[in-house]
Design a protein around this motif. Structure first.
Motif, short mmCIF file in Angstrom:
data_model
loop_
_atom_site.label_atom_id
_atom_site.label_comp_id
_atom_site.label_asym_id
_atom_site.label_seq_id
_atom_site.Cartn_x
_atom_site.Cartn_y
_atom_site.Cartn_z
N HIS A 84 22.40 60.11 26.12
CA HIS A 84 22.99 61.20 25.23
C HIS A 84 22.98 60.83 23.62
O HIS A 84 23.28 61.75 22.69
N ALA A 85 22.41 59.82 23.27
CA ALA A 85 22.31 59.18 21.81
C ALA A 85 21.34 58.50 21.58
O ALA A 85 20.43 57.84 22.27
N ILE A 86 20.62 58.71 20.30
CA ILE A 86 19.76 57.95 19.50
C ILE A 86 20.56 56.52 19.12
O ILE A 86 21.26 56.84 18.16
N ILE A 87 20.30 55.63 19.64
CA ILE A 87 21.43 54.56 19.24
C ILE A 87 20.38 53.20 19.12
O ILE A 87 19.67 52.70 19.80
N LEU A 88 20.68 52.27 17.95
CA LEU A 88 20.21 51.38 17.51
C LEU A 88 21.11 49.95 17.35
O LEU A 88 22.31 50.30 16.51
#
Length: 241
Positions: A84-88
């Motif tokens: 549900h997210a673009i997360i780094l």
């Protein structure tokens, strides 16, 4: 000790200095991503209320309406959130000072993960439209750029410039003295300089790309390729040119 950089030609003199009063990029900028970090000595990233990473992930999962949150392992919960997210991830390395990036450091003793930067896919779609693989990669690069900008801020890579016009008398002085302009200190240049412009808050130590170049007259931009280091000790006279 205060270090600055200087360059001069027949028309202009450029002086670049570190900006010690720079605005905090995570508080003052309109950032795309949200940066959540934990550190025992530094207050890193954006303000938040989460005591530890699990609490943060559970909050994200709840917002994404993920089921059975408490039953999931940390790894499983992160995988669900990443849908549900673009997360780094954000890693920090400390050895006197601190530096951060989105890739691990090689030293296992002085480095480790300190948080994440993310944008929900819902918000990303609102900003950029359909999330194709190339568009996701583009957004990831924007998030990495925000981490790089913050890293430059943490390391003091924020600068300002002052641009001066050069009076013709300087050429006469050099001719009479039989010396090169760079054999003189900035203090010795000063009587022949007239301030034209100054600006501060340029983040990044590449002065060709951090915004300074765009603020200079086209005729003065070549000075960026001829910068020489100067040094002031305890606000007294210039120690070297």
């Amino acid at each position: 000790m205060t270090v600055f950089w200087k360059a001069i030609n027949d028309q202009f003199c450029l002086k670049i200095e570190q900006d010690f009063d720079a605005l905090h990029p995570r508080r003052e900028n309109d950032n795309l991503g949200t940066m959540i970090c934990w550190h025992r000595r530094y207050h890193l990233g954006d303000e938040h209320r989460f005591a530890e990473p699990r609490e943060f992930m559970e909050s994200l999962a709840d917002g994404f309406e993920i089921k059975r949150i408490e039953e999931r392992s940390d790894k499983d919960l992160f995988e669900q959130v990443a849908r549900h997210a673009i997360i780094l991830p954000i890693y920090a390395y400390e050895h006197g000072a601190i530096t951060i990036r989105t890739a691990p450091f090689s030293c296992p003793w002085d480095s480790g993960q300190v948080g994440w930067i993310y944008i929900s896919k819902k918000k990303a779609r609102e900003e950029f439209g359909k999330l194709t693989q190339s568009r996701v990669s583009y957004i990831e690069n924007l998030l990495k750029a925000e981490v790089q900008e913050y890293d430059d801020y943490l390391q003091g890579n924020v600068f300002g410039f002052t641009l001066y016009s050069v009076e013709a008398e300087l050429r006469e002085y050099l001719s009479e003295a039989g010396t090169d302009v760079y054999d003189l200190s900035f203090d010795e240049w000063s009587p022949f300089l007239k301030k034209m412009d100054s600006c501060w808050g340029f983040i990044g130590n590449n002065h060709h790309t951090n915004g300074i170049s765009e603020c200079l007259p086209e005729e003065a931009r070549s000075l960026l390729s001829d910068l020489r280091e100067g040094c002031i000790i305890e606000d007294r006279k210039l120690q070297y040119a």
